[in-house]
Scaffold this active site. Structure first.
Site, PDB file in Angstrom:
ATOM      1  CD  GLU A   1     -52.378 -29.817 -25.749  1.00 12.34           C
ATOM      2  OE1 GLU A   1     -51.777 -28.869 -26.283  1.00 12.34           O
ATOM      3  OE2 GLU A   1     -52.226 -30.130 -24.543  1.00 12.34           O
TER       4      GLU A   1
ATOM      5  CG  HIS B   1     -46.656 -35.683 -29.845  1.00 11.25           C
ATOM      6  ND1 HIS B   1     -47.248 -35.294 -31.026  1.00 11.25           N
ATOM      7  CD2 HIS B   1     -46.224 -36.952 -30.058  1.00 11.25           C
ATOM      8  CE1 HIS B   1     -47.175 -36.265 -31.903  1.00 11.25           C
ATOM      9  NE2 HIS B   1     -46.569 -37.291 -31.346  1.00 11.25           N
TER      10      HIS B   1
ATOM     11  CD  GLN C   1     -42.007 -46.475 -36.253  1.00 11.86           C
ATOM     12  OE1 GLN C   1     -41.053 -46.367 -35.496  1.00 11.86           O
ATOM     13  NE2 GLN C   1     -43.215 -46.054 -35.894  1.00 11.86           N
TER      14      GLN C   1
ATOM     15  CG  MET D   1     -55.595 -34.423 -30.696  1.00 12.66           C
ATOM     16  SD  MET D   1     -54.774 -33.218 -29.637  1.00 12.66           S
ATOM     17  CE  MET D   1     -56.166 -32.169 -29.263  1.00 12.66           C
TER      18      MET D   1
ATOM     19  CB  SER E   1     -48.555 -36.909 -36.697  1.00 15.01           C
ATOM     20  OG  SER E   1     -48.057 -36.725 -35.396  1.00 15.01           O
TER      21      SER E   1
HETATM   22  O1  PAF Z   1     -45.394 -43.692 -31.651  1.00 18.58           O
HETATM   23  C1  PAF Z   1     -44.436 -43.198 -32.278  1.00 18.58           C
HETATM   24  O2  PAF Z   1     -44.371 -41.993 -32.521  1.00 18.58           O
HETATM   25  C2  PAF Z   1     -43.325 -44.099 -32.771  1.00 18.58           C
HETATM   26  O3  PAF Z   1     -43.811 -45.358 -33.121  1.00 18.58           O
HETATM   27  C3  PAF Z   1     -42.154 -44.222 -31.782  1.00 18.58           C
HETATM   28  C4  PAF Z   1     -42.582 -44.867 -30.467  1.00 18.58           C
HETATM   29  C5  PAF Z   1     -41.565 -42.845 -31.495  1.00 18.58           C
HETATM   30  C6  PAF Z   1     -41.054 -45.105 -32.379  1.00 18.58           C
HETATM   31  O4  PAF Z   1     -40.588 -44.603 -33.589  1.00 18.58           O
END
Ligand code: PAF
Length: 297
Positions: free
Chosen positions: A44, A46, A70, A194, A196
């Site tokens: 939610e 996103h 990352q 929230m 993931s």
């Molecule tokens: O926040 C995220 O989901 C990630 O760090 C992003 C900004 C999509 C970059 O991979």
């Protein structure tokens, strides 16, 4: 153009050429474009960014790419939830115009040699202290996404508050012609932000997790009541550690520079803590101290 492996009404563009062709067509028609970059495993939070984007741009693109650069080798890149079909189904419920789904070969083809290395908000001793590769990976992939999709507006969640500050600085430094906007953190009914990664929590950990938000609000209320910030933070850390959290940081910073907070600017309380094998982050605004010494939102 669409990736045949995934069936949906939303155009799914797995290549840079495909997303550029679509966006180029919209541009020719004079339409505005917003991008919501994600790593999938949508929730939610996103969807609220997508709704925010839809209010401001004619066309909305969501990118889904689990960015390997990352993640440090000891982090959860391989176990990070990947569920593209479910994500597409969810996006269909809010209605977007395209999904950009590059794979690692598209983003980092053989011979890829460039990394954006940042200081400033990327080196203030918060996420960077325990995730040394994180922001260079984020800056590099976000710069690529912004160049590939060329949106007018890009929206990122405030839950990753330092990441948002880093991206704003990146866009400023590189003169990228895009407006960066933050979207408010979405919370479960019990206050847990929230994320993931919440799926990693065991049932017992899930029951404890909302304490993070409750403790932050306790600190906020204490500050508003004029109590000492260091002792409020010490007490909150002790309380959280006693129930099983391992704290990476719980700090009060200036909301725009992320430097130490001295009261006469908007303050932000930021936390990162482990519950078992899950690292949770969260943050809340605490307002500023007015000339009479009162906290104002
Ligand atoms: O926040 C995220 O989901 C990630 O760090 C992003 C900004 C999509 C970059 O991979």
């Amino acid at each position: 153009m669409s990736d045949p492996a995934f069936s949906h009404a939303i155009p799914c563009c797995p290549t840079v050429a495909a997303i550029r062709a679509l966006v180029g067509q919209w541009r020719q028609e004079g339409q505005t474009i917003a991008l919501v970059p994600t790593m999938g495993a949508l929730h939610e939070g996103h969807l609220s960014l997508v709704r925010q984007a839809k209010q401001q741009a004619k066309r909305v693109v969501v990118s889904i790419f689990v960015n390997p650069t990352q993640f440090a080798p000891n982090e959860d890149f391989s176990s990070y939830p990947r569920q593209l079909q479910r994500d597409l189904d969810l996006l269909a419920t809010v209605g977007i115009d395209a999904v950009f789904t590059p794979d690692a070969g598209v983003m980092y083809p053989a011979g890829f040699s460039t990394t954006i290395s940042m200081v400033g908000p990327a080196t203030v001793g918060l996420e960077d202290a325990s995730r040394p590769v994180f922001f260079n990976g984020v800056a590099t992939v976000v710069a690529k996404l912004l160049i590939q999709v060329a949106p007018d507006l890009a929206i990122f969640g405030e839950k990753d508050f330092q990441q948002l500050a880093v991206i704003k600085q990146l866009v400023l430094d590189l003169d990228l012609p895009v407006t960066v906007q933050g979207g408010p953190t979405m919370r479960e009914a019990d206050g847990l932000a929230m994320s993931s990664r919440n799926v990693y929590l065991s049932t017992a950990e899930r029951a404890l997790a909302p304490r993070l938000y409750r403790s932050m609000n306790g600190v906020k209320d204490g500050i508003a009541a004029g109590q000492s910030v260091p002792s409020l933070i010490r007490a909150a850390k002790t309380e959280l550690e006693q129930v099983g959290f391992t704290i990476d940081y719980l700090v009060l910073r200036d909301a725009s520079t992320l430097a130490e907070w001295h009261g006469r600017s908007q303050g932000r309380l930021l936390v990162a803590a482990w519950l078992g094998k899950t690292r949770l982050i969260d943050n809340i605004g605490i307002g500023y101290v007015d000339l009479d010494g009162h906290i104002k939102e």
